[in-house]
Design a protein around this motif. Structure first.
Motif, PDB file in Angstrom:
ATOM      1  N   THR A  63       0.836  -1.199   0.000  1.00  0.00           N
ATOM      2  CA  THR A  63       0.000   0.000   0.000  1.00  0.00           C
ATOM      3  C   THR A  63       0.870   1.247   0.000  1.00  0.00           C
ATOM      4  O   THR A  63       1.791   1.379   0.808  1.00  0.00           O
ATOM      5  CB  THR A  63      -0.915   0.016   1.238  1.00  0.00           C
ATOM      6  OG1 THR A  63      -1.712  -1.166   1.231  1.00  0.00           O
ATOM      7  CG2 THR A  63      -1.815   1.237   1.212  1.00  0.00           C
ATOM      8  N   SER A  64       0.573   2.168  -0.903  1.00  0.00           N
ATOM      9  CA  SER A  64       1.365   3.401  -0.995  1.00  0.00           C
ATOM     10  C   SER A  64       0.955   4.373   0.098  1.00  0.00           C
ATOM     11  O   SER A  64      -0.191   4.396   0.553  1.00  0.00           O
ATOM     12  CB  SER A  64       1.157   4.045  -2.366  1.00  0.00           C
ATOM     13  OG  SER A  64       1.804   5.296  -2.415  1.00  0.00           O
ATOM     14  N   SER A 111       1.137   7.549  -0.485  1.00  0.00           N
ATOM     15  CA  SER A 111       0.668   8.719  -1.228  1.00  0.00           C
ATOM     16  C   SER A 111      -0.729   8.475  -1.782  1.00  0.00           C
ATOM     17  O   SER A 111      -1.119   7.334  -2.038  1.00  0.00           O
ATOM     18  CB  SER A 111       1.618   9.044  -2.379  1.00  0.00           C
ATOM     19  OG  SER A 111       2.913   9.320  -1.902  1.00  0.00           O
ATOM     20  N   ARG A 112      -1.478   9.571  -1.989  1.00  0.00           N
ATOM     21  CA  ARG A 112      -2.837   9.450  -2.520  1.00  0.00           C
ATOM     22  C   ARG A 112      -3.126  10.642  -3.428  1.00  0.00           C
ATOM     23  O   ARG A 112      -2.939  11.797  -3.034  1.00  0.00           O
ATOM     24  CB  ARG A 112      -3.848   9.389  -1.377  1.00  0.00           C
ATOM     25  CG  ARG A 112      -5.283   9.230  -1.791  1.00  0.00           C
ATOM     26  CD  ARG A 112      -6.143   8.906  -0.580  1.00  0.00           C
ATOM     27  NE  ARG A 112      -6.093   9.949   0.427  1.00  0.00           N
ATOM     28  CZ  ARG A 112      -6.907  11.013   0.449  1.00  0.00           C
ATOM     29  NH1 ARG A 112      -7.820  11.171  -0.507  1.00  0.00           N
ATOM     30  NH2 ARG A 112      -6.815  11.910   1.406  1.00  0.00           N
ATOM     31  N   ASP A 146     -11.606  12.566   0.072  1.00  0.00           N
ATOM     32  CA  ASP A 146     -11.280  11.342   0.807  1.00  0.00           C
ATOM     33  C   ASP A 146     -11.292  10.134  -0.127  1.00  0.00           C
ATOM     34  O   ASP A 146     -10.506   9.208   0.042  1.00  0.00           O
ATOM     35  CB  ASP A 146     -12.287  11.101   1.938  1.00  0.00           C
ATOM     36  CG  ASP A 146     -12.034  12.004   3.131  1.00  0.00           C
ATOM     37  OD1 ASP A 146     -10.967  12.656   3.171  1.00  0.00           O
ATOM     38  OD2 ASP A 146     -12.897  12.059   4.023  1.00  0.00           O
ATOM     39  N   ASP A 147     -12.191  10.149  -1.107  1.00  0.00           N
ATOM     40  CA  ASP A 147     -12.287   8.999  -2.002  1.00  0.00           C
ATOM     41  C   ASP A 147     -12.579   9.375  -3.451  1.00  0.00           C
ATOM     42  O   ASP A 147     -12.997   8.526  -4.243  1.00  0.00           O
ATOM     43  CB  ASP A 147     -13.351   8.028  -1.494  1.00  0.00           C
ATOM     44  CG  ASP A 147     -14.679   8.710  -1.191  1.00  0.00           C
ATOM     45  OD1 ASP A 147     -14.864   9.875  -1.593  1.00  0.00           O
ATOM     46  OD2 ASP A 147     -15.544   8.070  -0.563  1.00  0.00           O
ATOM     47  N   SER A 193       0.357   5.120 -11.073  1.00  0.00           N
ATOM     48  CA  SER A 193      -0.669   5.374 -10.064  1.00  0.00           C
ATOM     49  C   SER A 193      -0.170   4.919  -8.705  1.00  0.00           C
ATOM     50  O   SER A 193       0.527   3.904  -8.599  1.00  0.00           O
ATOM     51  CB  SER A 193      -1.965   4.649 -10.407  1.00  0.00           C
ATOM     52  OG  SER A 193      -2.936   4.868  -9.401  1.00  0.00           O
ATOM     53  N   TYR A 194      -0.546   5.659  -7.659  1.00  0.00           N
ATOM     54  CA  TYR A 194      -0.200   5.273  -6.294  1.00  0.00           C
ATOM     55  C   TYR A 194      -1.165   4.245  -5.707  1.00  0.00           C
ATOM     56  O   TYR A 194      -0.981   3.803  -4.575  1.00  0.00           O
ATOM     57  CB  TYR A 194      -0.154   6.504  -5.395  1.00  0.00           C
ATOM     58  CG  TYR A 194       1.127   7.314  -5.512  1.00  0.00           C
ATOM     59  CD1 TYR A 194       2.370   6.714  -5.333  1.00  0.00           C
ATOM     60  CD2 TYR A 194       1.077   8.672  -5.784  1.00  0.00           C
ATOM     61  CE1 TYR A 194       3.540   7.441  -5.434  1.00  0.00           C
ATOM     62  CE2 TYR A 194       2.253   9.421  -5.879  1.00  0.00           C
ATOM     63  CZ  TYR A 194       3.478   8.799  -5.690  1.00  0.00           C
ATOM     64  OH  TYR A 194       4.644   9.538  -5.787  1.00  0.00           O
ATOM     65  N   GLY A 195      -2.203   3.866  -6.467  1.00  0.00           N
ATOM     66  CA  GLY A 195      -3.135   2.870  -5.951  1.00  0.00           C
ATOM     67  C   GLY A 195      -4.138   2.471  -7.014  1.00  0.00           C
ATOM     68  O   GLY A 195      -4.491   3.272  -7.886  1.00  0.00           O
ATOM     69  N   GLN A 210      -7.083   4.730  -7.432  1.00  0.00           N
ATOM     70  CA  GLN A 210      -6.782   6.151  -7.534  1.00  0.00           C
ATOM     71  C   GLN A 210      -6.763   6.636  -8.979  1.00  0.00           C
ATOM     72  O   GLN A 210      -6.668   5.845  -9.915  1.00  0.00           O
ATOM     73  CB  GLN A 210      -5.417   6.450  -6.893  1.00  0.00           C
ATOM     74  CG  GLN A 210      -5.353   6.190  -5.408  1.00  0.00           C
ATOM     75  CD  GLN A 210      -4.049   6.707  -4.807  1.00  0.00           C
ATOM     76  OE1 GLN A 210      -3.526   7.729  -5.225  1.00  0.00           O
ATOM     77  NE2 GLN A 210      -3.535   5.998  -3.822  1.00  0.00           N
ATOM     78  N   PHE A 243      -0.924  15.520  -4.232  1.00  0.00           N
ATOM     79  CA  PHE A 243      -1.010  14.223  -3.579  1.00  0.00           C
ATOM     80  C   PHE A 243      -0.972  14.414  -2.063  1.00  0.00           C
ATOM     81  O   PHE A 243      -0.237  15.263  -1.554  1.00  0.00           O
ATOM     82  CB  PHE A 243       0.164  13.319  -3.979  1.00  0.00           C
ATOM     83  CG  PHE A 243       0.276  13.055  -5.449  1.00  0.00           C
ATOM     84  CD1 PHE A 243      -0.427  12.022  -6.039  1.00  0.00           C
ATOM     85  CD2 PHE A 243       1.082  13.850  -6.246  1.00  0.00           C
ATOM     86  CE1 PHE A 243      -0.324  11.775  -7.403  1.00  0.00           C
ATOM     87  CE2 PHE A 243       1.200  13.614  -7.599  1.00  0.00           C
ATOM     88  CZ  PHE A 243       0.489  12.567  -8.181  1.00  0.00           C
ATOM     89  N   GLU A 285      -1.195  14.862   5.068  1.00  0.00           N
ATOM     90  CA  GLU A 285      -2.497  14.165   5.047  1.00  0.00           C
ATOM     91  C   GLU A 285      -3.441  14.633   6.151  1.00  0.00           C
ATOM     92  O   GLU A 285      -4.608  14.913   5.903  1.00  0.00           O
ATOM     93  CB  GLU A 285      -2.261  12.655   5.177  1.00  0.00           C
ATOM     94  CG  GLU A 285      -3.516  11.814   5.309  1.00  0.00           C
ATOM     95  CD  GLU A 285      -4.171  11.507   3.979  1.00  0.00           C
ATOM     96  OE1 GLU A 285      -5.408  11.635   3.906  1.00  0.00           O
ATOM     97  OE2 GLU A 285      -3.463  11.160   3.024  1.00  0.00           O
TER      98      GLU A 285
END
Length: 297
Positions: free
Chosen positions: A2-3, A5-6, A65-66, A172-174, A177, A202, A256
């Motif tokens: 799991t990264s 970063s987002r 958030d998402d 991509s970080y996820g 994402q 990010f 964050e």
């Protein structure tokens, strides 16, 4: 793995808030999530290299958030910005928007089957089918040297590669994402950022921002703003580090915890933006602007 970063948002400068509001809410069906007014320029140049009054509007399909969203920055008394060749397109997946644009006939069908449409400032959006929900799925930009860019984003910023060809790379970080697509410019063309240049943001653990900054500095990477705290009147403070990749694409890594507090959806945001547009008396101002006044060179 799991990264940490987002992906959060991509920043646009807009020249006409009223026209932009109509485009993003009525054509792309985005919602105004936050709206903030500032009396002087941002310490981290969030509004570009301008010192005067400006506003920031977060707009999209749901909370950061998402959801990946857009940040519209408006500098008072600047009516347009010159587009360069750095920005390529933002991809949106939505059956509804695709079908409505296709029926209206006011969008261009691309080779990949998406429909292309531009906002009032010339930013391209490519709409695809395959999703019952509206979703920003990818931001695509151009680069002068793909391998050099891959080294920066993948090896230095630890962004995983999702897809790679000789003409582009998607990172991509996820898995859930928004993706970041780097496209090789043809020939030996250089990147021209114009005055309309954007910025991608990010989220990052606040306690690790200095470590990230030092890592980029040690590698000889460009830092636009070293670790700084940004204040938003009446809301949370956030820490940010602003970087630039080898093509000067700007990157904001934001703490964050502070951002999670700052980014809460404001149910009064739409009304606040509409009030700001009305108070700005932009119709009268733009009639003057169209006669050749106050453009960003």
């Amino acid at each position: 793995m799991t990264s940490i970063s987002r992906a959060l948002h991509y920043v646009f400068k807009i020249g006409d808030r009223k026209a932009s509001y109509e485009f993003y809410t009525k054509i792309l069906y985005m919602k105004v999530l936050r709206h903030e007014e500032f009396e002087e320029g941002c310490k981290a140049t969030c509004n570009g290299p301008y010192d005067g009054k400006w506003s920031k509007t977060m707009i999209g399909y749901g909370p950061e958030d998402d959801h990946f969203v857009l940040e519209l920055t408006y500098n008072y008394n600047i009516g347009e910005y010159r587009l360069g060749n750095d920005y390529r397109a933002i991809l949106i997946d939505s059956d509804q928007i695709y079908d409505e644009l296709d029926k209206a006939g006011n969008a261009r069908k691309t080779d990949c089957g998406r429909l292309a449409i531009t906002d009032p400032d010339g930013h391209c959006f490519k709409i695809g089918r395959g999703s019952a929900q509206h979703k920003i799925s990818c931001v695509a930009v151009n680069v002068a040297d793909l391998n050099k860019s891959i080294d920066y984003w993948h090896n230095l910023l630890d962004m995983p590669i999702v897809e790679k060809t000789d003409k582009h790379v998607i990172l991509s970080y996820g898995a859930e994402q928004c993706k970041w697509k780097l496209c090789q410019l043809g020939g030996d063309k250089k990147i021209d950022r114009g005055t309309a240049f954007g910025r991608i943001a990010f989220a990052y653990p606040g306690e690790k921002l200095l470590e990230l900054q030092n890592k980029v500095k040690a590698a000889g990477g460009k830092i636009i703003n070293e670790l700084v705290t940004l204040e938003t009147p009446g809301k949370a403070d956030v820490q940010v580090v602003i970087l630039a990749d080898p093509n000067d694409h700007e990157i904001c890594f934001v703490g964050e915890a502070g951002f999670k507090d700052l980014s809460r959806v404001d149910c009064q945001a739409d009304a606040a933006m509409q009030k700001a547009i009305a108070d700005d008396d932009s119709n009268e101002w733009f009639s003057q602007f169209k006669n050749g006044k106050k453009a960003a060179e």
